[in-house]
Write a protein that holds these residues in place. Structure first.
Motif, short mmCIF file in Angstrom:
data_model
loop_
_atom_site.label_atom_id
_atom_site.label_comp_id
_atom_site.label_asym_id
_atom_site.label_seq_id
_atom_site.Cartn_x
_atom_site.Cartn_y
_atom_site.Cartn_z
N ALA A 62 68.04 23.09 -5.82
CA ALA A 62 68.68 23.84 -6.91
C ALA A 62 68.58 25.33 -6.61
CB ALA A 62 68.00 23.53 -8.23
N ALA A 63 69.57 26.08 -7.07
CA ALA A 63 69.59 27.53 -6.86
C ALA A 63 70.30 28.20 -8.05
CB ALA A 63 70.31 27.88 -5.57
N ASN A 64 70.03 29.49 -8.20
CA ASN A 64 70.69 30.25 -9.26
C ASN A 64 72.20 30.32 -9.03
OD1 ASN A 64 68.31 30.88 -10.63
ND2 ASN A 64 67.95 32.65 -9.32
N ARG A 65 72.58 30.50 -7.75
CA ARG A 65 74.00 30.61 -7.40
C ARG A 65 74.28 29.84 -6.12
NH1 ARG A 65 76.55 36.10 -6.60
NH2 ARG A 65 75.27 35.99 -4.75
N VAL A 66 75.45 29.24 -6.06
CA VAL A 66 75.93 28.61 -4.83
C VAL A 66 77.32 29.16 -4.56
CG1 VAL A 66 76.69 26.45 -3.76
CG2 VAL A 66 74.56 26.52 -5.05
N LEU A 67 77.52 29.64 -3.33
CA LEU A 67 78.82 30.15 -2.91
C LEU A 67 79.43 29.12 -1.97
CD1 LEU A 67 77.75 33.81 -2.08
CD2 LEU A 67 78.65 32.91 -4.23
N VAL A 68 80.63 28.65 -2.33
CA VAL A 68 81.31 27.62 -1.53
C VAL A 68 82.82 27.74 -1.71
CG1 VAL A 68 81.04 25.90 -3.36
CG2 VAL A 68 81.45 25.15 -1.02
N ASP A 69 83.53 27.71 -0.59
CA ASP A 69 85.01 27.73 -0.60
C ASP A 69 85.57 28.83 -1.50
OD1 ASP A 69 85.07 25.58 1.17
OD2 ASP A 69 85.17 24.10 -0.43
N GLY A 70 84.96 30.02 -1.46
CA GLY A 70 85.46 31.15 -2.24
C GLY A 70 85.10 31.11 -3.71
N LYS A 71 84.27 30.14 -4.11
CA LYS A 71 83.86 30.03 -5.51
C LYS A 71 82.38 30.34 -5.63
CE LYS A 71 85.15 25.79 -5.57
NZ LYS A 71 85.37 24.40 -5.93
N GLU A 72 81.99 30.80 -6.82
CA GLU A 72 80.59 31.00 -7.13
C GLU A 72 80.22 30.10 -8.30
OE1 GLU A 72 77.69 34.31 -9.20
OE2 GLU A 72 79.47 35.01 -8.16
N LEU A 73 79.23 29.25 -8.07
CA LEU A 73 78.73 28.36 -9.12
C LEU A 73 77.34 28.83 -9.52
CD1 LEU A 73 79.71 25.00 -7.43
CD2 LEU A 73 80.96 26.19 -9.22
N LYS A 74 77.05 28.81 -10.80
CA LYS A 74 75.74 29.23 -11.28
C LYS A 74 74.95 28.01 -11.74
CE LYS A 74 77.22 33.80 -12.37
NZ LYS A 74 77.09 34.96 -13.19
N GLN A 75 73.61 28.09 -11.58
CA GLN A 75 72.71 26.99 -11.93
C GLN A 75 73.24 25.71 -11.29
OE1 GLN A 75 69.98 27.75 -12.94
NE2 GLN A 75 70.13 29.50 -14.26
N CYS A 76 73.10 25.63 -9.98
CA CYS A 76 73.75 24.57 -9.21
C CYS A 76 72.73 23.75 -8.42
CB CYS A 76 74.75 25.21 -8.26
SG CYS A 76 75.92 24.07 -7.54
N VAL A 77 73.05 22.48 -8.24
CA VAL A 77 72.27 21.57 -7.41
C VAL A 77 73.12 21.19 -6.20
CG1 VAL A 77 71.26 19.26 -7.28
CG2 VAL A 77 70.96 20.63 -9.33
N VAL A 78 72.49 21.18 -5.03
CA VAL A 78 73.14 20.74 -3.80
C VAL A 78 72.38 19.53 -3.29
CG1 VAL A 78 73.73 21.37 -1.42
CG2 VAL A 78 73.87 23.10 -3.24
N GLU A 79 73.09 18.44 -3.04
CA GLU A 79 72.47 17.22 -2.52
C GLU A 79 72.80 17.09 -1.04
OE1 GLU A 79 73.53 13.87 -4.95
OE2 GLU A 79 72.34 14.62 -6.63
N LEU A 80 71.77 16.75 -0.24
CA LEU A 80 71.93 16.64 1.21
C LEU A 80 71.59 15.23 1.66
CD1 LEU A 80 69.92 19.87 2.05
CD2 LEU A 80 72.39 19.67 1.92
N ASP A 81 72.24 14.80 2.74
CA ASP A 81 71.89 13.52 3.34
C ASP A 81 70.76 13.72 4.35
OD1 ASP A 81 73.05 14.50 5.69
OD2 ASP A 81 74.83 13.22 5.55
N ALA A 82 70.34 12.67 5.02
CA ALA A 82 69.21 12.73 5.95
C ALA A 82 69.49 13.65 7.14
CB ALA A 82 68.87 11.33 6.43
N GLN A 83 70.75 13.87 7.48
CA GLN A 83 71.10 14.76 8.59
C GLN A 83 71.23 16.22 8.16
OE1 GLN A 83 72.99 11.76 8.13
NE2 GLN A 83 71.48 10.81 9.45
N GLY A 84 71.12 16.49 6.85
CA GLY A 84 71.22 17.85 6.35
C GLY A 84 72.61 18.28 5.94
N ARG A 127 74.43 29.59 0.34
CA ARG A 127 75.80 29.69 0.84
C ARG A 127 76.13 28.40 1.59
NH1 ARG A 127 73.51 34.50 0.84
NH2 ARG A 127 74.67 36.27 0.07
N LEU A 128 77.26 27.80 1.25
CA LEU A 128 77.72 26.60 1.92
C LEU A 128 78.94 26.95 2.75
CD1 LEU A 128 77.58 24.00 -0.99
CD2 LEU A 128 75.72 24.77 0.49
N ARG A 129 79.03 26.37 3.95
CA ARG A 129 80.22 26.56 4.78
C ARG A 129 80.54 25.25 5.46
NH1 ARG A 129 79.29 26.15 10.00
NH2 ARG A 129 77.28 26.71 10.86
#
Length: 66
Positions: free
Chosen positions: A7-29, A52-54
């Motif tokens: 979880a993070a305060n902000r996530v930047l992805v595809d030109g968008k900014e999301l606030k209070q966000c969770v990112v889920e990852l698989d075993a490979q990251g 930041r996600l890319r």
């Protein structure tokens, strides 16, 4: 199956900014999903700050460090 949840305060992805966000990852990251949240989720690593996600060369989302 989720290998890791961050979880993070902000996530930047595809030109968008999301606030209070969770990112889920698989075993490979690779990012399997991301979403905003209202309540804390169990087994979630809180990083604070900004993630930041890319897309890699194969089009998969990854977290960019730094």
């Amino acid at each position: 199956m989720t290998a890791r949840r961050i979880a993070a305060n902000r996530v930047l992805v595809d030109g968008k900014e999301l606030k209070q966000c969770v990112v889920e990852l698989d075993a490979q990251g690779f990012v399997t999903s991301y979403y905003t949240f209202i309540h804390e989720l169990p087994f979630t690593e809180w990083r604070g700050g900004t993630l930041r996600l890319r897309r890699d060369d194969a089009g998969r989302l990854v977290i960019v460090e730094g």
